[in-house]
Motif scaffolding. Structure first.
Motif, short mmCIF file in Angstrom:
data_model
loop_
_atom_site.label_atom_id
_atom_site.label_comp_id
_atom_site.label_asym_id
_atom_site.label_seq_id
_atom_site.Cartn_x
_atom_site.Cartn_y
_atom_site.Cartn_z
N VAL A 1 -43.45 12.76 17.06
CA VAL A 1 -43.67 12.68 15.60
C VAL A 1 -43.85 11.52 14.95
O VAL A 1 -44.44 11.46 13.80
CB VAL A 1 -42.73 13.68 14.89
N VAL A 2 -43.19 10.35 15.56
CA VAL A 2 -43.58 9.04 15.00
C VAL A 2 -45.00 8.82 15.15
O VAL A 2 -45.34 8.26 13.90
CB VAL A 2 -42.59 8.05 15.89
N PHE A 3 -45.60 8.85 16.14
CA PHE A 3 -47.05 8.65 16.23
C PHE A 3 -48.01 9.71 15.39
O PHE A 3 -49.04 9.44 14.80
CB PHE A 3 -47.48 8.59 17.58
N PHE A 4 -47.45 10.97 15.52
CA PHE A 4 -48.15 11.96 14.43
C PHE A 4 -48.18 11.57 13.15
O PHE A 4 -49.18 11.45 12.31
CB PHE A 4 -47.25 13.26 14.65
N ARG B 1 -34.60 2.88 30.51
CA ARG B 1 -34.96 4.08 31.35
C ARG B 1 -34.26 5.36 30.88
O ARG B 1 -33.43 5.00 30.01
CB ARG B 1 -34.66 3.65 32.82
N ASN B 2 -34.78 6.46 31.64
CA ASN B 2 -34.23 7.79 31.47
C ASN B 2 -33.58 8.12 30.04
O ASN B 2 -34.22 7.90 29.23
CB ASN B 2 -32.51 7.54 32.31
N VAL B 3 -32.09 8.43 29.86
CA VAL B 3 -31.70 8.97 28.47
C VAL B 3 -31.87 7.90 27.68
O VAL B 3 -32.04 8.17 26.23
CB VAL B 3 -30.29 9.59 28.79
N TYR B 4 -32.08 6.66 27.77
CA TYR B 4 -31.92 5.47 26.68
C TYR B 4 -33.51 5.57 26.25
O TYR B 4 -33.53 5.22 24.92
CB TYR B 4 -31.51 4.42 27.23
N VAL B 5 -34.45 6.05 26.74
CA VAL B 5 -35.76 5.95 26.03
C VAL B 5 -35.92 7.32 25.12
O VAL B 5 -36.27 7.01 24.05
CB VAL B 5 -36.78 6.56 27.22
N THR B 6 -35.08 8.45 25.32
CA THR B 6 -35.07 9.33 24.62
C THR B 6 -34.26 9.01 23.44
O THR B 6 -34.57 9.31 22.06
CB THR B 6 -33.97 10.58 25.11
N ILE B 7 -33.09 8.04 23.41
CA ILE B 7 -32.24 7.66 22.05
C ILE B 7 -33.31 6.81 21.13
O ILE B 7 -33.25 7.01 20.12
CB ILE B 7 -31.08 7.15 22.79
N VAL C 1 -34.32 7.66 17.69
CA VAL C 1 -33.86 6.53 16.55
C VAL C 1 -34.98 6.17 15.75
O VAL C 1 -35.03 6.13 14.57
CB VAL C 1 -32.97 5.45 17.18
N SER C 2 -36.20 5.93 16.32
CA SER C 2 -37.29 5.49 15.79
C SER C 2 -37.81 6.43 14.99
O SER C 2 -38.37 6.28 13.85
CB SER C 2 -38.43 5.33 16.61
N THR C 3 -37.62 7.93 15.02
CA THR C 3 -37.93 8.84 14.29
C THR C 3 -37.19 8.96 12.86
O THR C 3 -37.49 9.03 11.93
CB THR C 3 -37.82 10.35 14.88
N LEU C 4 -35.94 8.71 13.09
CA LEU C 4 -34.92 8.76 12.15
C LEU C 4 -35.24 7.65 11.06
O LEU C 4 -34.94 7.41 9.92
CB LEU C 4 -33.33 8.62 12.35
N VAL C 5 -35.49 6.26 11.84
CA VAL C 5 -35.70 5.16 11.03
C VAL C 5 -37.19 5.43 9.97
O VAL C 5 -37.02 5.07 9.04
CB VAL C 5 -35.88 3.95 11.98
N SER D 1 -46.06 13.80 4.48
CA SER D 1 -44.67 13.65 3.63
C SER D 1 -43.73 13.02 4.56
O SER D 1 -44.01 13.42 5.92
CB SER D 1 -44.14 15.04 2.97
N PRO D 2 -42.71 12.64 4.40
CA PRO D 2 -41.69 12.06 5.28
C PRO D 2 -41.08 13.42 6.00
O PRO D 2 -40.28 13.04 7.07
CB PRO D 2 -40.63 11.48 4.58
N GLY D 3 -41.35 14.65 5.66
CA GLY D 3 -40.93 15.73 6.22
C GLY D 3 -41.21 15.79 7.81
O GLY D 3 -40.42 16.44 8.73
N VAL D 4 -42.30 15.12 8.06
CA VAL D 4 -42.70 15.07 9.52
C VAL D 4 -41.89 14.29 10.50
O VAL D 4 -42.08 14.41 11.77
CB VAL D 4 -44.42 14.68 9.61
N PHE D 5 -41.18 13.44 9.77
CA PHE D 5 -40.38 12.38 10.69
C PHE D 5 -38.79 13.29 10.72
O PHE D 5 -37.78 12.59 11.08
CB PHE D 5 -40.01 11.31 10.09
N GLU D 6 -38.57 14.37 10.04
CA GLU D 6 -37.15 14.99 10.25
C GLU D 6 -36.95 15.42 11.52
O GLU D 6 -37.53 15.93 12.13
CB GLU D 6 -37.16 16.17 9.28
N LEU D 7 -35.65 15.61 11.68
CA LEU D 7 -35.12 15.75 13.16
C LEU D 7 -35.73 17.12 13.47
O LEU D 7 -35.82 17.51 14.51
CB LEU D 7 -33.61 15.74 13.11
N THR D 8 -35.49 18.17 12.59
CA THR D 8 -35.95 19.54 12.75
C THR D 8 -37.39 19.34 13.33
O THR D 8 -37.82 20.26 14.44
CB THR D 8 -36.07 20.42 11.53
N PHE D 9 -38.18 18.85 12.71
CA PHE D 9 -39.75 18.80 13.21
C PHE D 9 -39.87 18.14 14.36
O PHE D 9 -40.67 18.65 15.21
CB PHE D 9 -40.84 18.28 12.13
N ALA D 10 -39.09 17.07 14.63
CA ALA D 10 -39.01 16.30 15.90
C ALA D 10 -38.73 16.84 17.21
O ALA D 10 -39.16 16.80 18.15
CB ALA D 10 -38.22 14.94 15.78
#
Length: 373
Positions: A91-94, A142-148, A152-156, A278-287
């Motif tokens: 959703v960051v790129f979205f 790598r691995n789970v750290y990419v997910t994290i 975090v990029s989404t929340l920022v 709107s910033p709603g596209v970066f919310e955790l729910t949408f992500a």
């Protein structure tokens, strides 16, 4: 006799060309490698093409949103399902592409300007993914750290875009709007001068549908190509793929950038569909929604991503409210615990068993992973 022979040769040549064309979309990394699948695919496309004629422009516009989301689902399917990169930040790129389209199109609200905004925004989504991917993959993440990091990029971005209210955050004629979002984004238009075409709700539906079909077929050709096999090899065993001489980091960066472009395309279509971002596209729910779509449909299937995205969003939109999120979350738990491969591979497996087919005669995506030997 000579005429008859010539007709037969032409017929064989046509069938040969058709077989070669269809063969580019078939392979071990996709579900549906038979005439029955393509016949069903053609029926589904015709049904989708006839849908607006049956329900009218309002329902067509509503359904086109679900098709727009399908690009976002496909972006995660390619990145996660085929290259093994679980990204929580599609959703960051979205959102970035959607805002970029809004800023450029509001400032240059002519068909040529909107066309340029379309190209710039999709390229911007891809570029942002390339930059983020470069620092992650060439930085040894790598691995789970990419997910994290992607989460975090989404929340920022959500935090940043939420505080962009006021004149200080106005770019030309485009105000970012903070929590209130950016309104008055123009409808999508393509072309220049007299050759330009501005889409209304009905033509936008057909444009998105045609674009989705072309994207789906293009991705089928990609994942069944030699490069697609390398993507699957990276997913299955990075170290062994590297040992065979492949540049794993470059492959992951390329796939991640492609995923960013697809998510960006979805964001641009979303912004032009609702004339709003709107910033709603970066919310955790949408992500979290792309993860749910791809998990339910089958992360190793492009078809599963499309079907699950459209189906879940149709259901969620029809139900509405917080209850819809609760049910969608429950659906995710049920599929992860009971059907981890996703619904499309499961249906394909059951169908093949009932017809007495083996995995060899029509291989499934889940059964044809690169394995150690």
């Amino acid at each position: 006799m000579a005429t008859t022979h010539s007709g037969g040769a032409d017929s064989n040549a046509s069938e040969g060309f058709l077989d070669r064309l269809v063969g580019r979309f078939e392979g071990p990394n996709t579900v549906g490698n038979s005439r029955r699948f393509w016949a069903g695919f053609a029926v589904a496309v015709l049904a989708l093409a006839a849908y607006p004629l049956a329900v009218g422009s309002y329902q067509a516009s509503r359904f086109s949103l679900f098709l727009v989301y399908a690009f976002l689902g496909l972006s995660l399917s390619v990145v996660w399902g085929y290259a093994g990169i679980l990204s929580f930040g599609q959703v960051v790129f979205f959102g970035f592409a959607g805002y970029t389209f809004g800023v450029v199109s509001v400032n240059f609200a002519t068909p040529a300007g909107i066309t340029a905004a379309f190209v710039v925004a999709v390229a911007g989504g891809a570029l942002l993914a390339a930059v983020l991917g470069y620092f992650m993959f060439y930085g040894g993440v790598r691995n789970v750290y990419v997910t994290i990091i992607t989460l975090v990029s989404t929340l920022v971005l959500h935090t940043f875009m939420a505080q962009t209210a006021g004149d200080a955050w106005t770019i030309g004629e485009a105000a970012l709007g903070g929590f209130n979002g950016m309104p008055t984004i123009p409808n999508l238009a393509l072309g220049v001068g007299g050759a330009a075409f501005t889409f209304d709700s009905m033509t936008f539906y057909y444009f998105v549908l045609a674009l989705l079909i072309a994207t789906y077929l293009g991705l089928r050709a990609l994942v069944n190509s030699d490069y697609g096999r390398v993507m699957v090899a990276v997913r299955e065993d990075e170290d062994r793929t590297r040992m065979f001489g492949y540049d794993v980091k470059r492959v992951k960066l390329a796939v991640f950038t492609l995923g960013g472009a697809l998510a960006g395309l979805s964001g641009v279509l979303y912004a032009s569909w609702g004339n709003y971002m709107s910033p709603g596209v970066f919310e955790l729910t949408f992500a979290s929604l792309p993860v749910i779509w791809v998990s339910v449909g089958g992360r190793k299937t492009l078809l599963g991503a499309v079907i699950a995205t459209v189906g879940i969003e149709f259901f969620r939109n029809s139900l509405g409210g917080e209850l819809a999120f609760v049910l969608v979350g429950t659906l995710l738990l049920v599929f992860i615990l009971g059907l981890p491969g996703g619904i499309v591979p499961w249906v394909q497996e059951v169908y093949s068993k009932r017809r007495g087919e083996t995995a060899t005669s029509e291989p499934t995506e889940a059964s044809t992973e690169v394995v150690d030997s």
